[in-house]
Design an enzyme around this catalytic site. Structure first.
Site, PDB file in Angstrom:
ATOM      1  N   PHE A   5       3.668  26.616  85.385  1.00  0.00           N
ATOM      2  CA  PHE A   5       3.794  26.748  83.994  1.00  0.00           C
ATOM      3  C   PHE A   5       4.570  27.957  83.055  1.00  0.00           C
ATOM      4  CE2 PHE A   5      -0.791  25.508  84.861  1.00  0.00           C
ATOM      5  CZ  PHE A   5      -0.525  24.076  84.910  1.00  0.00           C
ATOM      6  N   ASN A  48      11.652  35.982  86.567  1.00  0.00           N
ATOM      7  CA  ASN A  48      12.636  36.279  87.504  1.00  0.00           C
ATOM      8  C   ASN A  48      12.298  37.915  87.779  1.00  0.00           C
ATOM      9  OD1 ASN A  48      14.303  34.155  87.148  1.00  0.00           O
ATOM     10  ND2 ASN A  48      14.645  35.196  84.929  1.00  0.00           N
ATOM     11  N   HIS A  50      24.416  51.705  78.998  1.00  0.00           N
ATOM     12  CA  HIS A  50      23.369  52.340  79.459  1.00  0.00           C
ATOM     13  C   HIS A  50      23.404  54.061  79.101  1.00  0.00           C
ATOM     14  CE1 HIS A  50      26.594  53.718  82.386  1.00  0.00           C
ATOM     15  NE2 HIS A  50      25.773  54.708  82.586  1.00  0.00           N
ATOM     16  N   ASP A 102      22.767  58.188  79.912  1.00  0.00           N
ATOM     17  CA  ASP A 102      22.848  59.147  81.128  1.00  0.00           C
ATOM     18  C   ASP A 102      21.954  60.297  80.479  1.00  0.00           C
ATOM     19  OD1 ASP A 102      24.879  57.760  82.335  1.00  0.00           O
ATOM     20  OD2 ASP A 102      26.617  59.155  81.863  1.00  0.00           O
ATOM     21  N   HIS A 112      20.973  63.349  85.450  1.00  0.00           N
ATOM     22  CA  HIS A 112      22.088  62.532  86.029  1.00  0.00           C
ATOM     23  C   HIS A 112      23.150  63.600  86.767  1.00  0.00           C
ATOM     24  CE1 HIS A 112      25.159  59.432  86.934  1.00  0.00           C
ATOM     25  NE2 HIS A 112      25.722  59.919  85.986  1.00  0.00           N
TER      26      HIS A 112
HETATM   27 MN    MN Z   1      25.960  56.810  83.728  1.00  0.00          MN
END
Ligand code: MN
Length: 262
Positions: free
Chosen positions: A60, A64, A75, A77, A81
């Site tokens: 149903f 994923n 994105h 940082d 990082h």
């Molecule tokens: Mn980065």
């Protein structure tokens, strides 16, 4: 009931006096990503793995698994990082107040059209401040370069040849000055990383990473639609996932602008 700041804001959103603009690159297996040279090890690209699609594994529903490096597509940082920020916040520890703030858009499109290796200077920022006023505390400085037009092709986006990747960035002294002399939250760019393509050869190497992340400031990459923002007056909302121990995260980035002022 008297109007509150929020009710006034919501009324303007509903009426269309305010517009919400998506600054995010769509995230797929085709999204351009950084390619580090040997002997460095690259992150994996983003991908979707189907687990069910209204079939036997899930009759149903469709869902994923996602597979991705932290620093893929649009994105953020986080300080940890970089080695200079190793004792700083991971992406889950960033105070959320700093993820919403004024957007300051500095347009380098003309300079970058002439020179893809163009580096933002202190003089560029001072000229911007002469016109628009001082960079506000908590602001996100967003570099508009026109680079987003290359986003449909990783080769064009990375613009690499035998001498390296030719993409715009920030001069060493400007990176240190912005990171230490202005109370901004971070720097946002249209390119694959916050540093110039050739910044591995600068001193220090990767000066935006070095100085910004080492001074509790953030980076934001692969932005789009900066040309739809005014130089000042937009609100930016940056939404990385709160990955515990994470050094960054794919992020949805939204801007709210006055319709008349955009
Ligand atoms: Mn980065």
């Amino acid at each position: 009931m008297p109007a509150t700041t929020i009710s006034t804001f919501l009324t303007a959103l509903t009426s269309g006096d305010l517009e919400v603009i998506d600054l995010t690159t769509p995230l797929s297996a085709a999204t351009p990503a950084l390619r580090l040279p040997e002997p460095f090890v690259n992150l994996i690209d983003f991908s979707l793995e189907e687990v069910s699609a209204y079939n036997e594994p899930g009759p149903f529903w469709r869902h994923n698994n996602i597979h991705t490096g932290e620093h893929i597509g649009t994105h953020l940082d986080a300080p940890v990082h970089w080695i200079t920020g190793r004792d700083g916040d991971d992406v889950s520890q960033i105070p959320v107040q700093r993820l919403i703030g004024p957007a300051a858009v500095l347009d380098l499109t003309a300079q970058v059209a002439d020179n893809p290796d163009y580096l933002l200077t202190i003089a560029d920022v001072e000229a911007w401040e002469t016109t628009y006023g001082p960079l506000a505390p908590g602001a996100w400085l967003l570099l508009r370069t026109g680079w987003e037009s290359r986003g449909g092709s990783e080769a064009e986006f990375l613009n690499a040849d035998d001498t390296g990747s030719h993409t715009p960035g920030v001069a060493v002294d400007a990176a240190e000055w912005l990171a230490t002399q202005r109370q901004i939250a971070g720097l946002g760019v249209e390119t694959v990383g916050v540093d110039a393509g050739l910044a591995g050869g600068f001193d220090p190497a990767f000066p935006v990473h070095n100085h910004f992340l080492g001074n509790d400031k953030y980076g934001l990459t692969s932005l789009r639609n900066l040309g739809r923002l005014p130089a000042t007056g937009a609100l930016i909302v940056v939404s990385p996932l709160p990955i515990v121990g994470g050094t960054g995260s794919p992020s949805r980035v939204l801007a709210v602008v006055d319709k008349a002022g955009a």
